[in-house]
Scaffold this active site. Structure first.
Site, PDB file in Angstrom:
ATOM      1  N   ARG A  62      -0.681  -2.065  -6.743  1.00  0.00           N
ATOM      2  CA  ARG A  62      -0.810  -3.176  -5.787  1.00  0.00           C
ATOM      3  C   ARG A  62      -1.783  -4.232  -6.319  1.00  0.00           C
ATOM      4  O   ARG A  62      -1.526  -5.426  -6.232  1.00  0.00           O
ATOM      5  CB  ARG A  62      -1.266  -2.612  -4.444  1.00  0.00           C
ATOM      6  CG  ARG A  62      -1.616  -3.632  -3.376  1.00  0.00           C
ATOM      7  CD  ARG A  62      -1.930  -2.878  -2.078  1.00  0.00           C
ATOM      8  NE  ARG A  62      -2.780  -3.615  -1.173  1.00  0.00           N
ATOM      9  CZ  ARG A  62      -2.349  -4.458  -0.246  1.00  0.00           C
ATOM     10  NH1 ARG A  62      -1.055  -4.709  -0.133  1.00  0.00           N
ATOM     11  NH2 ARG A  62      -3.197  -5.065   0.569  1.00  0.00           N
ATOM     12  N   LYS A  95      -1.772  -2.780   8.122  1.00  0.00           N
ATOM     13  CA  LYS A  95      -2.931  -2.335   8.888  1.00  0.00           C
ATOM     14  C   LYS A  95      -2.942  -3.002  10.258  1.00  0.00           C
ATOM     15  O   LYS A  95      -2.599  -4.175  10.391  1.00  0.00           O
ATOM     16  CB  LYS A  95      -4.222  -2.675   8.130  1.00  0.00           C
ATOM     17  CG  LYS A  95      -4.465  -1.791   6.913  1.00  0.00           C
ATOM     18  CD  LYS A  95      -5.815  -2.099   6.286  1.00  0.00           C
ATOM     19  CE  LYS A  95      -6.110  -1.153   5.132  1.00  0.00           C
ATOM     20  NZ  LYS A  95      -7.427  -1.437   4.510  1.00  0.00           N
ATOM     21  N   TYR A 145      -9.332 -11.419  -6.467  1.00  0.00           N
ATOM     22  CA  TYR A 145      -8.450 -11.475  -7.629  1.00  0.00           C
ATOM     23  C   TYR A 145      -8.717 -12.693  -8.506  1.00  0.00           C
ATOM     24  O   TYR A 145      -8.373 -12.697  -9.681  1.00  0.00           O
ATOM     25  CB  TYR A 145      -6.982 -11.439  -7.169  1.00  0.00           C
ATOM     26  CG  TYR A 145      -6.659 -10.134  -6.497  1.00  0.00           C
ATOM     27  CD1 TYR A 145      -6.498  -8.973  -7.238  1.00  0.00           C
ATOM     28  CD2 TYR A 145      -6.564 -10.052  -5.117  1.00  0.00           C
ATOM     29  CE1 TYR A 145      -6.234  -7.767  -6.624  1.00  0.00           C
ATOM     30  CE2 TYR A 145      -6.302  -8.844  -4.489  1.00  0.00           C
ATOM     31  CZ  TYR A 145      -6.140  -7.711  -5.249  1.00  0.00           C
ATOM     32  OH  TYR A 145      -5.891  -6.507  -4.632  1.00  0.00           O
ATOM     33  N   HIS A 175      -2.570   2.478  -5.767  1.00  0.00           N
ATOM     34  CA  HIS A 175      -3.241   1.260  -5.320  1.00  0.00           C
ATOM     35  C   HIS A 175      -3.498   0.307  -6.484  1.00  0.00           C
ATOM     36  O   HIS A 175      -3.539  -0.909  -6.301  1.00  0.00           O
ATOM     37  CB  HIS A 175      -4.556   1.607  -4.615  1.00  0.00           C
ATOM     38  CG  HIS A 175      -4.948   0.588  -3.592  1.00  0.00           C
ATOM     39  ND1 HIS A 175      -4.217   0.370  -2.439  1.00  0.00           N
ATOM     40  CD2 HIS A 175      -5.983  -0.287  -3.541  1.00  0.00           C
ATOM     41  CE1 HIS A 175      -4.794  -0.592  -1.726  1.00  0.00           C
ATOM     42  NE2 HIS A 175      -5.861  -1.008  -2.378  1.00  0.00           N
ATOM     43  N   HIS A 214      -3.451  -9.294   3.828  1.00  0.00           N
ATOM     44  CA  HIS A 214      -4.897  -9.378   4.033  1.00  0.00           C
ATOM     45  C   HIS A 214      -5.186 -10.249   5.255  1.00  0.00           C
ATOM     46  O   HIS A 214      -4.656 -11.347   5.378  1.00  0.00           O
ATOM     47  CB  HIS A 214      -5.589  -9.989   2.814  1.00  0.00           C
ATOM     48  CG  HIS A 214      -5.680  -9.061   1.652  1.00  0.00           C
ATOM     49  ND1 HIS A 214      -5.906  -9.499   0.356  1.00  0.00           N
ATOM     50  CD2 HIS A 214      -5.587  -7.712   1.576  1.00  0.00           C
ATOM     51  CE1 HIS A 214      -5.941  -8.456  -0.463  1.00  0.00           C
ATOM     52  NE2 HIS A 214      -5.745  -7.365   0.250  1.00  0.00           N
ATOM     53  N   ARG A 260       0.864  -1.177   0.000  1.00  0.00           N
ATOM     54  CA  ARG A 260       0.000   0.000   0.000  1.00  0.00           C
ATOM     55  C   ARG A 260       0.901   1.228   0.000  1.00  0.00           C
ATOM     56  O   ARG A 260       2.030   1.182   0.504  1.00  0.00           O
ATOM     57  CB  ARG A 260      -0.900   0.018   1.240  1.00  0.00           C
ATOM     58  CG  ARG A 260      -1.815  -1.194   1.393  1.00  0.00           C
ATOM     59  CD  ARG A 260      -2.600  -1.126   2.700  1.00  0.00           C
ATOM     60  NE  ARG A 260      -3.514  -2.244   2.840  1.00  0.00           N
ATOM     61  CZ  ARG A 260      -3.226  -3.387   3.462  1.00  0.00           C
ATOM     62  NH1 ARG A 260      -2.006  -3.554   4.002  1.00  0.00           N
ATOM     63  NH2 ARG A 260      -4.117  -4.358   3.559  1.00  0.00           N
TER      64      ARG A 260
END
Length: 309
Positions: free
Chosen positions: A258, A187, A290, A255, A281, A165
């Site tokens: 990514r 995150k 994806y 983004h 994730h 990110r």
């Protein structure tokens, strides 16, 4: 907006006008947003007028039940209105009811129990391999200051070559670089290790060699021209410029790089769980988006190539 006078009382129209003024002058919403909200409220009042069989006044709104709102949303669904438009409609109605509640005219109880329609998850649009690879070198060529061009190319390389990110790339310090691995704080402050492939490693190395500022091991290594931490908006602007230089789609952002990283790995047979770890994730379901992208690309190729496509 179409006049709703046939469906509403003079008192309610006056309150609606006050709400519209608040949206424009106090909340300073964009004119198009005010227009959309007003149109959605108008459609609701027309429906409600037919639903209860007469003009709508403030007491009718105060007596509104969740079933009335659900009936309106169901009617809109039958007109093939999508979830995103219905969500905006509910947002407009909640805005009006909030205004009327502040005026001590109604309560929000009916709206509070009606769920916002679930929005379909949008599929990211990846760049092609050639487009993604060209972005870094183009950033260098389009910049007069060599160190700034090298900086932007390194950030772009990290977004595409390591799947970072933009916030993760700009938070990197020199201590996070460990030969062929990269220590990334994602995150929720979760740490993950990402392989640092040779082109990305060389791009970062080229930037560090040219950077005019002394960088400690624990400070963010990407800097603005005055020496402070790099603002992500500058990388976004760089990508906007490269859209014109390289003919990239309007959706090309940091983004998107990514997204392209994940999509290209999957297309080459990458394991979904491994890609999940690389992207940081928390849930595999987030990464599974994806697989849909790759399926769509295969279908497009099939339609283009098949003799009966």
């Amino acid at each position: 907006m179409t006049d709703a006078s046939f469906a509403t009382s003079d008192t309610l129209r006056a309150h609606i006008a006050g709400w519209q003024r608040e949206l424009s002058t106090i909340r300073r919403l964009a004119p198009k947003t005010v227009e959309s909200y007003s149109r959605d409220v108008h459609q609701f009042l027309v429906f409600l007028s037919g639903h209860i069989g007469g003009p709508i006044d403030v007491p009718d709104l105060a007596a509104l039940r969740p079933a009335d709102l659900r009936a309106f949303l169901a009617a809109r669904r039958r007109e093939d209105i999508g979830s995103r438009s219905l969500a905006r409609t509910l947002s407009g109605l909640k805005s009006l009811f909030s205004y009327l509640e502040r005026e001590d005219l109604v309560a929000l109880e009916a709206l509070s129990v009606v769920r916002t329609p679930k929005l379909a998850r949008g599929l990211p649009r990846p760049l092609s391999v050639l487009e993604a690879r060209a972005a870094g070198p183009a950033a260098i060529e389009s910049e007069d200051r060599p160190w700034v061009g090298a900086r932007d190319a390194a950030v772009i390389a990290l977004c595409y070559g390591a799947g970072l990110r933009i916030s993760e790339a700009l938070a990197l310090t020199r201590i996070d670089l460990d030969g062929t691995t990269l220590r990334v704080r994602g995150k929720g402050n979760k740490i993950r290790l990402v392989p640092l492939i040779a082109p990305v490693r060389e791009a970062v190395k080229a930037y560090l060699k040219l950077c005019p500022f002394a960088l400690s091991a624990t400070e963010p290594m990407f800097r603005g021209v005055r020496g402070g931490p790099l603002n992500p908006r500058l990388i976004q602007l760089r990508l906007e410029h490269l859209r014109g230089v390289l003919g990239l789609p309007a959706s090309a952002t940091p983004h998107t790089l990514r997204h392209s990283f994940a999509t290209h790995l999957l297309a080459k047979g990458g394991d979904l769980r491994a890609i999940q770890e690389l992207l940081g994730h928390a849930s595999l379901s987030t990464t599974q988006i994806y697989t849909h992208i790759d399926s769509e690309r295969l279908l497009e190729a099939y339609r283009a190539a098949h003799p009966r496509g």
